[in-house]
Motif scaffolding. Structure first.
Motif, PDB file in Angstrom:
ATOM      1  N   ALA A 226       0.824  -1.209   0.000  1.00 31.97           N
ATOM      2  CA  ALA A 226       0.000   0.000   0.000  1.00 31.97           C
ATOM      3  C   ALA A 226       0.861   1.262   0.000  1.00 31.97           C
ATOM      4  N   PRO A 257       0.093   4.526   4.584  1.00 32.15           N
ATOM      5  CA  PRO A 257      -1.152   3.751   4.474  1.00 32.15           C
ATOM      6  C   PRO A 257      -2.028   3.870   5.727  1.00 32.15           C
ATOM      7  N   ASP A 341      -6.081   1.183   3.291  1.00 32.65           N
ATOM      8  CA  ASP A 341      -5.316   0.518   2.234  1.00 32.65           C
ATOM      9  C   ASP A 341      -5.104  -0.954   2.564  1.00 32.65           C
ATOM     10  N   CYS A 361      -7.126  -2.614  -2.372  1.00 28.19           N
ATOM     11  CA  CYS A 361      -6.983  -2.855  -0.937  1.00 28.19           C
ATOM     12  C   CYS A 361      -6.459  -4.262  -0.721  1.00 28.19           C
TER      13      CYS A 361
END
Length: 386
Positions: A226, A257, A341, A361
């Motif tokens: 992420a 994130p 994330d 995600c």
């Protein structure tokens, strides 16, 4: 005593892979025990009358039966049953005898009359006692095999630190592994083993995986994925701006994130396992710089019960206790204004899952319990044994 020890020698001679376990058991002569029984300290209590009335071949089979209770850690497993099942020690004992005796009969051992086996109750062979105990009739009874079977001390056992020689839990675990290795060597020599013993040996010898290390690695990998995304920002102009007269160039920004932890708080979850897993997750997030208001925790059973921002495991509010539907928790985590994330789901796996992976995600499924059903293939799975 001579007859009893001759029966143990016969059992060890016929099945040498059980010899170490058989000879590790301390013999205790006891007139109060109905036949033979064991406590969790590997002491074998023996009735003199039972020995006098039982042929050596059958005594050898009973030796193997009692050793099986201890090798299969029946007392430890019984203590992990639901409380209402634990209380009925005789029902648990019958289920354990069914788990053992179908293997012993398949192996040709002449168990004494009155033996308990699954077919007497209309149940299939080859299952663990945890599966049998709920399927047995409401009224069952059996001779008490002692705390080495159902986990609860019998009246005829020596309690406390004194008494006859005892085996500690560390030595018992080492003995189980030694026996499993001896069974594997027996099979390599083209010997045969009943299916139950084969399954047990494979489970004992299965390589142990440090779930904490695996969970830390999974969370770190998801956060790194992420955090690898970059975007342009004018808050900090690029260093190349000075070379471009009249033009302001943006610089690249690596976002920090956000993470959401969805915690299964249904009735089947244990507080100790949840606390251990939460401590690992919050510790890793803190190490990689994701903390404070960038971490959300959602307590969820069949509905989302609580949402909070946390910086430590002790701040988590666990509420709920009803059914289980992690789809609701994941949807709630992704539906907030500041979308995470990384979503980490702590569950026993007894839940439906979204049909597709969330877009943009990463999902880490931390499945608590060795028997937890598998998570979808799009989730990164870590198993946390109970």
């Amino acid at each position: 005593m001579t007859k009893l020890l001759a029966a143990r020698y016969r059992a060890a001679n016929d099945r040498p892979y059980l010899a170490a376990a058989l000879f590790a058991m301390t013999v205790v002569v006891c007139r109060d025990v109905p036949t033979m029984g064991v406590d969790r300290h590997w002491r074998c209590y023996v009735s003199p009358l039972f020995v006098a009335e039982t042929p050596v071949a059958e005594l050898a089979a009973v030796w193997v039966h009692e050793a099986a209770h201890l090798l299969r850690d029946h007392h430890g497993r019984a203590m992990r049953l639901p409380a209402e099942q634990q209380r009925d020690r005789y029902r648990v004992n019958v289920a354990q005898d069914c788990e053992i005796n179908d293997d012993l009969l398949a192996d040709g051992l002449p168990l004494p009359a009155g033996r308990l086996e699954p077919r007497l109750f209309g149940l299939p062979d080859g299952q663990l006692f945890e599966a049998y105990v709920g399927a047995l009739p409401s009224e069952v009874g059996a001779p008490d095999c002692g705390s080495g079977a159902h986990g609860r001390p019998a009246p005829w056992e020596h309690d406390g630190p004194g008494g006859p020689a005892r085996l500690g839990p560390v030595e018992a675990d080492a003995l189980r592994r030694h026996t499993a290795e001896a069974m594997r060597a027996h099979q390599r020599g083209r010997g045969s083993l009943p299916a139950g013993w084969r399954r047990w040996a494979e489970q004992v010898l299965e390589p142990a995986v440090d779930w904490r290390r695996v969970l830390r690695g999974a969370v770190r990998e998801a956060v790194a994925w992420a955090g690898g995304a970059v975007d342009y920002t004018y808050r900090r102009p690029s260093r190349r701006t000075s070379a471009m007269r009249g033009v302001v160039l943006p610089s690249l920004r690596r976002p920090l994130p956000r993470a959401a932890v969805v915690v299964d708080t249904s009735g089947s979850m244990g507080d100790d396992e949840l606390a251990a897993a939460m401590a690992e997750i919050t510790g890793v997030l803190r190490e990689v710089g994701v903390g404070g208001n960038r971490v959300s925790v959602l307590a969820c059973d069949a509905d989302v019960q609580a949402v909070s921002r946390v910086v430590a495991a002790e701040q988590v509010t666990l509420s709920g206790g009803g059914g289980t539907d992690m789809r609701v928790g994941i949807a709630a985590a992704l539906g907030v204004r500041e979308r995470p994330d990384v979503v980490i789901v702590l569950t026993d796996g007894l839940t439906p899952w979204p049909q597709e992976a969330p877009s943009s995600c990463r999902v880490v499924a931390a499945l608590i319990g060795s028997g937890a059903p598998a998570a979808p293939g799009w989730a990164q799975t870590v198993r946390i044994p109970v």
